[in-house]
Design a protein around this motif. Structure first.
Motif, short mmCIF file in Angstrom:
data_model
loop_
_atom_site.label_atom_id
_atom_site.label_comp_id
_atom_site.label_asym_id
_atom_site.label_seq_id
_atom_site.Cartn_x
_atom_site.Cartn_y
_atom_site.Cartn_z
N LEU A 88 59.40 -58.20 -0.99
CA LEU A 88 58.56 -57.38 -1.86
C LEU A 88 57.18 -58.02 -2.04
CD1 LEU A 88 58.38 -54.90 -3.71
CD2 LEU A 88 59.39 -56.29 -5.55
N LEU A 89 57.15 -59.33 -2.21
CA LEU A 89 55.89 -60.05 -2.40
C LEU A 89 55.01 -59.95 -1.17
CD1 LEU A 89 54.02 -61.93 -3.95
CD2 LEU A 89 55.51 -63.86 -3.33
N ALA A 90 55.58 -60.14 0.01
CA ALA A 90 54.80 -60.05 1.24
C ALA A 90 54.19 -58.66 1.40
CB ALA A 90 55.68 -60.37 2.44
N ALA A 91 54.95 -57.63 1.06
CA ALA A 91 54.45 -56.26 1.17
C ALA A 91 53.31 -56.01 0.18
CB ALA A 91 55.58 -55.27 0.94
N ARG A 92 53.45 -56.52 -1.03
CA ARG A 92 52.39 -56.35 -2.03
C ARG A 92 51.10 -57.06 -1.60
NH1 ARG A 92 55.17 -57.65 -7.88
NH2 ARG A 92 56.49 -55.80 -8.11
N LEU A 93 51.23 -58.28 -1.11
CA LEU A 93 50.04 -59.04 -0.69
C LEU A 93 49.29 -58.31 0.42
CD1 LEU A 93 51.60 -62.63 -0.61
CD2 LEU A 93 49.84 -61.82 -2.21
N ALA A 123 47.83 -62.04 -8.33
CA ALA A 123 48.15 -63.29 -9.03
C ALA A 123 49.66 -63.44 -9.08
CB ALA A 123 47.56 -63.27 -10.45
N ALA A 124 50.20 -64.32 -8.25
CA ALA A 124 51.64 -64.54 -8.19
C ALA A 124 52.09 -65.50 -9.29
CB ALA A 124 52.04 -65.08 -6.82
N SER A 125 53.40 -65.53 -9.53
CA SER A 125 53.95 -66.40 -10.57
C SER A 125 54.14 -67.83 -10.09
CB SER A 125 55.31 -65.84 -11.04
OG SER A 125 56.21 -65.74 -9.95
N GLU A 183 51.00 -60.29 -11.27
CA GLU A 183 49.95 -59.45 -11.85
C GLU A 183 48.98 -59.00 -10.78
OE1 GLU A 183 48.56 -57.39 -13.76
OE2 GLU A 183 47.76 -58.45 -15.53
N LEU A 184 48.54 -57.76 -10.86
CA LEU A 184 47.44 -57.27 -10.04
C LEU A 184 46.16 -57.50 -10.84
CD1 LEU A 184 46.38 -55.74 -7.54
CD2 LEU A 184 46.70 -53.62 -8.83
N ARG A 185 45.33 -58.38 -10.34
CA ARG A 185 44.12 -58.79 -11.08
C ARG A 185 42.99 -57.82 -10.76
NH1 ARG A 185 44.28 -63.94 -9.76
NH2 ARG A 185 43.07 -63.58 -7.89
N LEU A 186 42.40 -57.22 -11.81
CA LEU A 186 41.30 -56.26 -11.67
C LEU A 186 40.07 -56.85 -12.33
CD1 LEU A 186 43.23 -53.04 -12.86
CD2 LEU A 186 43.18 -54.03 -10.56
#
Length: 380
Positions: A197-202, A233-235, A276-279
């Motif tokens: 999931l993380l790889a797809a989001r990035l 912004a990953a955890s 988090e998606l940083r805007l």
């Protein structure tokens, strides 16, 4: 892609409804509370199997009914398919294509694509991080439907792991050792599904970035395409890693490092559910978070830009999603109404809701429907 016919049974305020639609713009005009948003919400539900207005399915079923049915004839590349979903709150939903049952309702995902603009979009920039994670994941599933299964697996693993952390945190002696041994297994599951999931989001954030800058320049007065920026912004510290195998190892290492804290608190502190998606807005050397710093107008423009960027990215994939503009023109001044209408008027199908017909720009003058007292009437 467009919806040629929409049928509803016990969906929201409609016991039964049939509406003929077509390509181009269709506007549903009616006072608030008359059911116009329910129509476009139904179309969007076929796309995402969730509502852009509520978190659960229960409010979608008409009071007194046990289930709701949404059915649509969808035309894609000249071919028509009938898509249907049966909404059963508290039980599994069921889906059909051309009246043939699907093994799982989520196999409907990807057969119709929508991008919805609505007043609720302000939560994308002003709301909790979960709203921005949901934005990313919904777009991921639209583009790659199999990721719905990955997201579901991750949520299941996370729930099981959190339960085990609570048990292990309270246990003593051999019971604690047994729980910790089992935790190792769930760590591996969480790292594996979380890394995918993380790889797809990035990857999605990188693809979305140029479209966002272009969209913000268009909808915000005096802005340039460098003003709006998104970042992930990953955890945990990714150290530049983007490959799934690398991310799996990093997640495992961080889970082991944070285990004492997790046992104390009884929750998983590492993984995509904490990201988090940083805007941000402003010049490269003076960027500020949109949340907390942007004006109402800037926040609204950023939210619109996120939706426009999603639309442009989906079109770049070779598909033309159905655009839904749900009561958004009332939030915009005349100039920005015109700009937005000009931007989307070339879509194969645009569904608009408005309380007042005059709010709908001329560029979207197409079919008009009056919505009142539970009935939908085509004008003219």
């Amino acid at each position: 892609m467009h919806v040629a016919h929409l049928s509803l049974h016990d969906f929201r305020s409609y016991p039964d409804l049939d509406v003929e639609l077509g390509p181009g713009a269709s506007a549903f005009i009616g006072r608030n509370g008359q059911g116009k948003t329910n129509l476009v919400e139904a179309v969007d539900y076929l796309s995402r199997l969730s509502s852009h207005r509520v978190a659960s399915d229960a409010p979608l079923v008409r009071a007194g009914a046990e289930q709701a049915v949404v059915r649509a004839a969808v035309v894609r590349e000249g071919r028509t398919a009938t898509l249907e979903v049966e909404i059963n709150p508290g039980r599994s939903n069921r889906a059909r294509v051309n009246r043939a049952p699907l093994p799982k309702a989520r196999e409907l995902l990807g057969l119709v694509r929508t991008v919805v603009f609505s007043p609720e979009d302000l939560t994308l920039v002003k709301g909790d991080p979960s709203e921005r994670r949901r934005f990313l994941d919904d777009l991921l599933v639209l583009r790659t439907p199999r990721l719905a299964g990955v997201r579901s697996d991750y949520d299941r693993v996370l729930k099981q792991r959190n339960s085990l952390l609570k048990t292990a945190g309270l246990a003593r002696g051999s019971a604690r050792e047994s729980a910790l041994s089992t935790l190792v297994v769930w760590d591996a599951h969480l790292a594996r599904t979380g890394a995918e999931l993380l790889a797809a989001r990035l990857h999605l954030v990188e693809e979305l970035r140029p479209y966002l800058g272009k969209a913000y320049e268009t909808v915000a007065r005096g802005a340039t395409r460098d003003d709006a920026e998104i970042g992930y912004a990953a955890s945990l510290d990714l150290g530049g890693a983007v490959a799934r195998d690398e991310l799996t190892e990093l997640l495992l290492e961080e889970l082991q490092r944070r285990q004492p804290d997790e046992l104390d608190r009884g929750v998983s502190l590492v993984g995509p559910h904490r990201d988090e998606l940083r805007l941000t807005l402003g010049a490269a050397d003076a960027r500020l978070p949109v949340k907390g710093y942007a004006s109402h107008g800037e926040s609204w423009s950023f939210a619109l830009a996120l939706r426009l960027a999603s639309y442009d990215l989906l079109r770049a994939d070779g598909d033309d999603p159905i655009l839904v503009l749900d009561d958004v023109f009332a939030e915009l001044d005349t100039e920005r109404r015109r700009q937005l209408a000009d931007l989307v008027s070339g879509a194969e199908q645009v569904l608009v809701t408005a309380a007042v017909a005059a709010d709908v720009p001329q560029a979207l003058a197409g079919s008009r429907f009056s919505v009142a007292d539970g009935t939908v009437t085509r004008d003219g």
